[in-house]
Design a protein around this motif. Structure first.
Motif, PDB file in Angstrom:
ATOM      1  N   VAL A  80      17.014 -41.099  -1.495  1.00 38.24           N
ATOM      2  CA  VAL A  80      17.394 -42.534  -1.820  1.00 38.24           C
ATOM      3  C   VAL A  80      17.902 -42.458  -3.335  1.00 38.24           C
ATOM      4  O   VAL A  80      19.014 -43.278  -3.924  1.00 38.24           O
ATOM      5  CB  VAL A  80      16.295 -43.575  -1.463  1.00 38.24           C
ATOM      6  CG1 VAL A  80      16.998 -44.897  -1.927  1.00 38.24           C
ATOM      7  CG2 VAL A  80      16.127 -43.408  -0.198  1.00 38.24           C
ATOM      8  N   ARG A 107      14.435 -48.360  -3.413  1.00 40.87           N
ATOM      9  CA  ARG A 107      15.629 -49.143  -3.404  1.00 40.87           C
ATOM     10  C   ARG A 107      16.079 -49.259  -5.024  1.00 40.87           C
ATOM     11  O   ARG A 107      15.326 -49.176  -5.888  1.00 40.87           O
ATOM     12  CB  ARG A 107      15.245 -50.479  -2.994  1.00 40.87           C
ATOM     13  CG  ARG A 107      14.172 -51.331  -3.749  1.00 40.87           C
ATOM     14  CD  ARG A 107      13.598 -52.494  -2.962  1.00 40.87           C
ATOM     15  NE  ARG A 107      12.765 -52.964  -3.387  1.00 40.87           N
ATOM     16  CZ  ARG A 107      11.420 -53.692  -3.042  1.00 40.87           C
ATOM     17  NH1 ARG A 107      11.586 -53.472  -1.772  1.00 40.87           N
ATOM     18  NH2 ARG A 107      10.694 -54.639  -3.619  1.00 40.87           N
ATOM     19  N   ASN A 152       6.181 -46.259   0.516  1.00 42.66           N
ATOM     20  CA  ASN A 152       6.499 -47.077   1.563  1.00 42.66           C
ATOM     21  C   ASN A 152       7.938 -47.730   1.235  1.00 42.66           C
ATOM     22  O   ASN A 152       8.340 -48.664   2.158  1.00 42.66           O
ATOM     23  CB  ASN A 152       5.319 -47.859   1.937  1.00 42.66           C
ATOM     24  CG  ASN A 152       4.976 -48.789   0.534  1.00 42.66           C
ATOM     25  OD1 ASN A 152       5.523 -48.668  -0.423  1.00 42.66           O
ATOM     26  ND2 ASN A 152       3.799 -49.522   0.630  1.00 42.66           N
ATOM     27  N   TYR A 153       8.606 -47.729   0.081  1.00 44.33           N
ATOM     28  CA  TYR A 153       9.913 -48.005  -0.065  1.00 44.33           C
ATOM     29  C   TYR A 153      10.431 -47.466  -1.286  1.00 44.33           C
ATOM     30  O   TYR A 153       9.681 -47.055  -2.364  1.00 44.33           O
ATOM     31  CB  TYR A 153       9.773 -49.748  -0.425  1.00 44.33           C
ATOM     32  CG  TYR A 153       9.187 -50.296  -1.423  1.00 44.33           C
ATOM     33  CD1 TYR A 153      10.034 -50.287  -2.613  1.00 44.33           C
ATOM     34  CD2 TYR A 153       7.898 -50.742  -1.352  1.00 44.33           C
ATOM     35  CE1 TYR A 153       9.228 -50.682  -3.935  1.00 44.33           C
ATOM     36  CE2 TYR A 153       7.306 -51.381  -2.593  1.00 44.33           C
ATOM     37  CZ  TYR A 153       7.894 -51.139  -3.783  1.00 44.33           C
ATOM     38  OH  TYR A 153       7.531 -51.711  -4.887  1.00 44.33           O
ATOM     39  N   ASP A 190       8.872 -43.066   6.899  1.00 44.88           N
ATOM     40  CA  ASP A 190       9.212 -42.078   6.395  1.00 44.88           C
ATOM     41  C   ASP A 190      10.245 -42.442   5.326  1.00 44.88           C
ATOM     42  O   ASP A 190      11.461 -42.633   5.691  1.00 44.88           O
ATOM     43  CB  ASP A 190       9.741 -41.262   7.470  1.00 44.88           C
ATOM     44  CG  ASP A 190       9.937 -39.731   6.815  1.00 44.88           C
ATOM     45  OD1 ASP A 190       9.459 -39.409   5.947  1.00 44.88           O
ATOM     46  OD2 ASP A 190      10.604 -38.991   7.567  1.00 44.88           O
ATOM     47  N   VAL A 191       9.828 -42.498   3.938  1.00 46.34           N
ATOM     48  CA  VAL A 191      10.919 -42.880   2.926  1.00 46.34           C
ATOM     49  C   VAL A 191      11.049 -41.536   2.166  1.00 46.34           C
ATOM     50  O   VAL A 191      10.033 -40.787   1.690  1.00 46.34           O
ATOM     51  CB  VAL A 191      10.244 -43.865   1.991  1.00 46.34           C
ATOM     52  CG1 VAL A 191      11.274 -43.923   0.965  1.00 46.34           C
ATOM     53  CG2 VAL A 191      10.170 -45.232   2.922  1.00 46.34           C
ATOM     54  N   ASP A 192      12.151 -40.956   1.997  1.00 52.49           N
ATOM     55  CA  ASP A 192      12.735 -40.011   1.355  1.00 52.49           C
ATOM     56  C   ASP A 192      13.118 -40.328  -0.061  1.00 52.49           C
ATOM     57  O   ASP A 192      14.568 -40.751  -0.093  1.00 52.49           O
ATOM     58  CB  ASP A 192      13.805 -39.253   2.217  1.00 52.49           C
ATOM     59  CG  ASP A 192      14.121 -37.798   1.556  1.00 52.49           C
ATOM     60  OD1 ASP A 192      13.736 -37.592   0.271  1.00 52.49           O
ATOM     61  OD2 ASP A 192      14.725 -36.782   2.064  1.00 52.49           O
ATOM     62  N   VAL A 193      12.183 -40.350  -0.916  1.00 51.03           N
ATOM     63  CA  VAL A 193      12.619 -41.128  -2.053  1.00 51.03           C
ATOM     64  C   VAL A 193      13.659 -40.251  -2.923  1.00 51.03           C
ATOM     65  O   VAL A 193      14.875 -40.849  -3.736  1.00 51.03           O
ATOM     66  CB  VAL A 193      11.293 -40.988  -3.062  1.00 51.03           C
ATOM     67  CG1 VAL A 193      11.748 -41.474  -4.704  1.00 51.03           C
ATOM     68  CG2 VAL A 193      10.189 -41.878  -2.572  1.00 51.03           C
TER      69      VAL A 193
END
Length: 235
Positions: free
Chosen positions: A92, A119, A116-117, A86-89
């Protein structure tokens, strides 16, 4: 006359009698009976015990399966799609804004694309700080997003795997540069509002276009990126 009787006595002593021939025939009869196949006979009690052992093994196996089955049912195996992080773009991206010096894009694709990522990379290796997000497409392919305000030709070639420019594609009202390696991998590149965005992967062009349109929407909702003279792109 005495010698004649002696010879007769000797002949009678050495001549086989009909009674002495019988023992010589007995080994042959014994041999023929030895050649005959022997059929083993299992006593009824032994056969009953063997059957009882087989039945006992079957009952034990059934009981073992019955005891193990509830454990399997209570712990189902994961589905084929595997783990879905669960990636909250957007969250981030907001956290990375202070470090990046601009607000990174957070495309709104609804539930169509799954991140899925997400960063922020400082770019210590190639001198190009950048925002990176990975997306799994609706057709279970992959598109990687990279955004930077410090793009240069060498870095751009690395990101697109030296793919030549093969055309352009309109997405979100902007013309994206299309680069294709000819081996399934392709990239769409856009220089817009002070930053460069690169989408790369093996997905189909319609999925690229959908994600690219969402990227344009995010770019237009964020402040324009201001590139300082010291951070101007270099060849």
């Amino acid at each position: 006359m005495g010698d004649y009787r002696g010879v007769n006595d000797m002949q009678e002593a050495t001549s086989p009698s009909s009674g002495q021939a019988q023992p010589d025939a007995r080994p042959g009869a014994a041999g023929s009976s030895a050649d005959a196949p022997v059929k083993p006979v299992i006593p009824a009690a032994a056969a009953k015990r063997a059957n009882a052992s087989v039945i006992g093994m079957i009952i034990a196996l059934v009981l073992s399966i019955a005891a193990f089955l509830p454990v399997v049912l209570m712990n189902p195996q994961p589905k084929g799609e595997g783990y879905r992080p669960d990636v909250d773009v957007a969250s981030v991206a907001r956290n990375a804004a202070d470090v990046a010096g601009f607000t990174p894009v957070a495309p709104d694709t609804g539930n169509a694309f799954r991140a899925n990522y997400a960063r922020w990379e400082a770019g210590t290796g190639n001198g190009v700080p950048r925002w990176e997000v990975g997306y799994v497409t609706p057709k279970t392919s992959f598109i990687g997003l990279v955004q930077t305000k410090n793009a240069n030709p060498t870095w751009l070639l690395q990101q697109t795997k030296n793919a030549p420019v093969t055309g352009s594609r309109n997405a979100g009202g902007q013309e994206w540069e299309l680069r294709d390696t000819g081996k399934g991998e392709k990239s769409m590149v856009l220089n817009y509002r002070g930053s460069t965005v690169v989408l790369s992967g093996a997905a189909q062009l319609d999925e690229f276009a959908t994600l690219a349109a969402a990227v344009v929407g995010s770019l237009e909702s964020n402040p324009t990126v201001t590139v300082s003279p010291s951070a101007a792109p270099t060849p």
